[in-house]
Write a protein that holds these residues in place. Structure first.
Motif, PDB file in Angstrom:
ATOM      1  N   UNK A  80       0.811  -1.218   0.000  1.00 49.81           N
ATOM      2  CA  UNK A  80       0.000   0.000   0.000  1.00 49.81           C
ATOM      3  C   UNK A  80       0.842   1.265   0.000  1.00 49.81           C
ATOM      4  N   UNK A  81       2.146   1.149   0.171  1.00 48.30           N
ATOM      5  CA  UNK A  81       3.015   2.327   0.202  1.00 48.30           C
ATOM      6  C   UNK A  81       3.091   2.928  -1.196  1.00 48.30           C
ATOM      7  N   UNK A  82       2.898   4.245  -1.261  1.00 48.91           N
ATOM      8  CA  UNK A  82       2.951   4.951  -2.539  1.00 48.91           C
ATOM      9  C   UNK A  82       4.302   5.634  -2.718  1.00 48.91           C
ATOM     10  N   UNK A  83       4.644   5.880  -3.959  1.00 45.04           N
ATOM     11  CA  UNK A  83       5.881   6.593  -4.264  1.00 45.04           C
ATOM     12  C   UNK A  83       5.848   7.962  -3.591  1.00 45.04           C
ATOM     13  N   UNK A  84       6.990   8.370  -3.013  1.00 45.88           N
ATOM     14  CA  UNK A  84       7.179   9.645  -2.301  1.00 45.88           C
ATOM     15  C   UNK A  84       6.733   9.573  -0.851  1.00 45.88           C
ATOM     16  N   UNK A  85       6.252   8.413  -0.388  1.00 43.91           N
ATOM     17  CA  UNK A  85       5.911   8.266   1.015  1.00 43.91           C
ATOM     18  C   UNK A  85       7.125   7.774   1.788  1.00 43.91           C
ATOM     19  N   UNK A  86       7.276   8.307   3.006  1.00 41.34           N
ATOM     20  CA  UNK A  86       8.340   7.863   3.896  1.00 41.34           C
ATOM     21  C   UNK A  86       7.746   6.958   4.965  1.00 41.34           C
ATOM     22  N   UNK A  87       8.599   6.142   5.569  1.00 40.82           N
ATOM     23  CA  UNK A  87       8.087   5.161   6.517  1.00 40.82           C
ATOM     24  C   UNK A  87       9.182   4.744   7.486  1.00 40.82           C
ATOM     25  N   UNK A  88       8.759   4.076   8.537  1.00 38.90           N
ATOM     26  CA  UNK A  88       9.659   3.449   9.502  1.00 38.90           C
ATOM     27  C   UNK A  88       9.441   1.947   9.436  1.00 38.90           C
ATOM     28  N   UNK A  89      10.536   1.221   9.338  1.00 37.24           N
ATOM     29  CA  UNK A  89      10.457  -0.235   9.277  1.00 37.24           C
ATOM     30  C   UNK A  89      11.855  -0.802   9.483  1.00 37.24           C
ATOM     31  N   UNK A  90      11.902  -2.071   9.789  1.00 36.09           N
ATOM     32  CA  UNK A  90      13.182  -2.776   9.903  1.00 36.09           C
ATOM     33  C   UNK A  90      13.580  -3.251   8.512  1.00 36.09           C
ATOM     34  N   UNK A  91      14.353  -2.420   7.816  1.00 33.25           N
ATOM     35  CA  UNK A  91      14.707  -2.740   6.437  1.00 33.25           C
ATOM     36  C   UNK A  91      15.707  -3.894   6.352  1.00 33.25           C
ATOM     37  N   UNK A  92      16.293  -4.258   7.475  1.00 33.50           N
ATOM     38  CA  UNK A  92      17.224  -5.386   7.472  1.00 33.50           C
ATOM     39  C   UNK A  92      16.496  -6.718   7.611  1.00 33.50           C
ATOM     40  N   UNK A  93      15.186  -6.679   7.843  1.00 35.63           N
ATOM     41  CA  UNK A  93      14.424  -7.915   7.990  1.00 35.63           C
ATOM     42  C   UNK A  93      14.407  -8.690   6.679  1.00 35.63           C
ATOM     43  N   UNK A  94      14.375  -9.988   6.785  1.00 33.57           N
ATOM     44  CA  UNK A  94      14.402 -10.836   5.579  1.00 33.57           C
ATOM     45  C   UNK A  94      13.147 -10.634   4.741  1.00 33.57           C
ATOM     46  N   UNK A  95      12.017 -10.445   5.399  1.00 35.73           N
ATOM     47  CA  UNK A  95      10.746 -10.216   4.699  1.00 35.73           C
ATOM     48  C   UNK A  95      10.107  -8.951   5.258  1.00 35.73           C
ATOM     49  N   UNK A  96       9.828  -8.012   4.387  1.00 34.58           N
ATOM     50  CA  UNK A  96       9.216  -6.753   4.786  1.00 34.58           C
ATOM     51  C   UNK A  96       7.748  -6.788   4.387  1.00 34.58           C
ATOM     52  N   UNK A  97       6.882  -6.827   5.380  1.00 36.55           N
ATOM     53  CA  UNK A  97       5.447  -6.932   5.096  1.00 36.55           C
ATOM     54  C   UNK A  97       4.679  -5.682   5.514  1.00 36.55           C
ATOM     55  N   UNK A  98       5.047  -5.102   6.644  1.00 36.38           N
ATOM     56  CA  UNK A  98       4.301  -3.960   7.186  1.00 36.38           C
ATOM     57  C   UNK A  98       5.270  -2.842   7.544  1.00 36.38           C
TER      58      UNK A  98
END
Length: 219
Positions: free
Chosen positions: A111-129
């Motif tokens: 659901x993330x759109x281009x130009x949106x910023x977010x917080x997440x664990x980008x080092x996770x093997x699977x990024x779902x939320x």
């Protein structure tokens, strides 16, 4: 027979204009209250607390000693009130904008759109939320492109190579420098194998607590 000349009386001088006012009381000039002037001066640039306080003090002083400045004090009150309304409207619009953008809301990565910023664990093997964030504040990632890449029939390794190539091309256009020379990290999520019109691979840039958009940052 000739009449003898009649002697002329000497001319009498009229009193000066100022003398007519002798004995007439002249009203004393009332002083302009300095608090009223200060209230107006502080209210104009939006220093509302100072302007309101000085205006209240000025009105109390004017009632007590009859000095001038009531219009200036009332104007300071009116201007301060306008500032309060303007600030309240701006804050309401800001909150409304954040709600519209979904700031602070957790969403699926799809659901993330281009130009949106977010917080997440980008080092996770699977990024779902991810949790959507304000780009002006510190955040961990920013979606910068959705690219089309045909993935049907490819192995996992081939899909990764294709997504990396497409996202790296978009990375240079977005950041202003190549991914190889950048200090930023690049991530991607394959949303679906079929190359749809609006893109099937979400490209993201990340780093150590980014602040502001990375568009044109040349980092």
């Amino acid at each position: 027979m000739t009449q003898p000349p009649v002697p002329l009386e000497p001319a009498r001088l009229l009193p000066s204009a100022e003398s007519w006012l002798d004995g007439v009381p002249v009203p004393a000039q009332r002083r302009l209250d300095r608090f009223a002037v200060a209230a107006l001066a502080f209210s104009l640039p939006g220093l509302v607390p100072v302007g309101l306080t000085l205006a209240a003090v000025a009105l109390r002083r004017i009632r007590r000693n009859g000095s001038r400045g009531r219009p200036a004090a009332l104007a300071a009150l009116a201007i301060s009130g306008c500032w309060v309304i303007a600030i309240a409207v701006a804050a309401a619009l800001g909150l409304y904008g954040e709600r519209q953008a979904g700031i602070g809301r957790s969403v699926a990565i799809a659901e993330v759109r281009v130009a949106q910023c977010f917080d997440a664990d980008l080092a996770a093997e699977t990024l779902r939320v991810v949790r959507l964030a304000d780009c002006a504040a510190a955040h961990s990632g920013e979606a910068y492109a959705k690219v089309r890449a045909a993935m049907t029939g490819l192995s996992t390794q081939q899909k990764g190579a294709s997504a990396t190539q497409h996202c790296a091309t978009a990375f240079r256009e977005f950041v202003g420098t190549s991914y190889e020379q950048s200090a930023l990290d690049m991530y991607y999520v394959v949303l679906e194998d079929q190359a749809v019109a609006d893109g099937n691979v979400l490209c993201m840039v990340g780093g150590e607590r980014l602040t502001g958009t990375m568009r044109g940052s040349q980092r």
